[in-house]
Write an enzyme that holds these catalytic residues in place. Structure first.
Site, short mmCIF file in Angstrom:
data_model
loop_
_atom_site.label_atom_id
_atom_site.label_comp_id
_atom_site.label_asym_id
_atom_site.label_seq_id
_atom_site.Cartn_x
_atom_site.Cartn_y
_atom_site.Cartn_z
CB SER A 144 -0.90 0.03 1.24
OG SER A 144 -1.63 1.24 1.31
CE1 TYR A 157 -4.20 -2.15 4.77
CE2 TYR A 157 -3.45 0.10 4.42
CZ TYR A 157 -3.88 -1.11 3.91
OH TYR A 157 -3.97 -1.28 2.54
#
Length: 264
Positions: A144, A157
């Site tokens: 990401s 995350y």
């Protein structure tokens, strides 16, 4: 070296295949002739997807309903993949949460680390020896743009994706001599059919999103070329550059404030 051609014996594996980018990756691979092993928790959705892809593309689709955050469930799957002819592994499954870590479900946050980071490591290690022996294969890891920077209100995350980003690009350097491709997909917001995305989606401007099918196509193309990193969309590229080269004391404050709104 190119990716292994699809055969009756080999398989492309997609984790997190029941929705979103995972479903799009499965369809993209099936359209290129690869038979599949589809992995996610929701076996009913996997079965529907497998049937649709089999009817549309004439491939074989095997279904494995596994919670990859659970080590006991993950271990037999890793053993199976180690024994199979895996042409491509798409390590795509992942989950995000938003808000101050201390106010979140801490047990679930630990599960996120297992899913986003440890499972990626386990499955990559499972298929790697076979790919090295065959001197061919492809490992795709969905990281990401969030893994490029510290992000308050998205701590678990962002940290887990920092691992996947670094692991993917490090592994690529090690496996290149064996003809094994490793590519990192580092997206920003990707529009999917995942219902969990609906509430967050209303807080992100529409022009920022890219579609899952577009993301899947350019990602598999990038894996075929053994490209180090693919970042779909101009906004995502800007986020990635800001995270990599911007002053972290500034980017963490700005992005953390935006993620706080999503948590609220």
């Amino acid at each position: 070296m190119s990716l292994p051609a699809p055969t009756a014996d080999n398989r492309a594996v997609v984790t997190g295949a029941s929705s979103g980018i995972g479903t799009a990756l499965a369809e993209e691979l099936a359209s290129r002739g690869y038979s599949l092993i589809l992995i996610a928790r929701r076996g009913d959705l996997l079965a529907e997807l497998g049937q649709r892809l089999t009817e549309r593309y004439g491939i074989t689709a095997e279904v494995r309903a596994v919670d990859l955050s659970n080590r006991e469930q993950r271990a037999p799957l890793a053993q199976e993949l180690a024994s199979r002819n895996i042409a491509i592994l798409c390590n795509n499954a992942g989950v995000a949460t938003f808000g101050p870590l201390a106010k979140l479900d801490l047990a679930f946050e630990r599960d996120i680390m297992e899913l986003n980071a440890v499972a990626v490591h386990d499955l990559s290690l499972a298929v790697m020896p076979g790919m090295i022996e065959r001197r061919a294969g492809g490992i795709l890891i969905t990281g990401s743009a969030a893994g490029n920077m510290p992000i308050p209100n998205n701590a678990t995350y962002a940290a887990s994706k920092a691992f996947t980003n670094s692991f993917s690009e490090s592994l690529r350097g090690e496996l290149k001599e064996y003809g094994v491709h490793v590519t990192l997909l580092a997206p920003g917001p990707v529009r999917t059919d995942n219902p969990d995305q609906e509430e967050v989606g209303t807080k992100i401007p529409e022009f920022i999103w890219v579609t899952a099918p577009h993301t899947a196509k350019i990602t598999i193309d990038a894996l075929a070329r053994n490209k180090m990193r693919v970042v779909p969309g101009l906004i995502s590229k800007g986020m990635s550059l800001a995270g990599q080269f911007g002053p972290r004391s500034l980017t963490s404050v700005v992005v953390g404030a935006a993620y706080k709104k999503m948590g609220n």
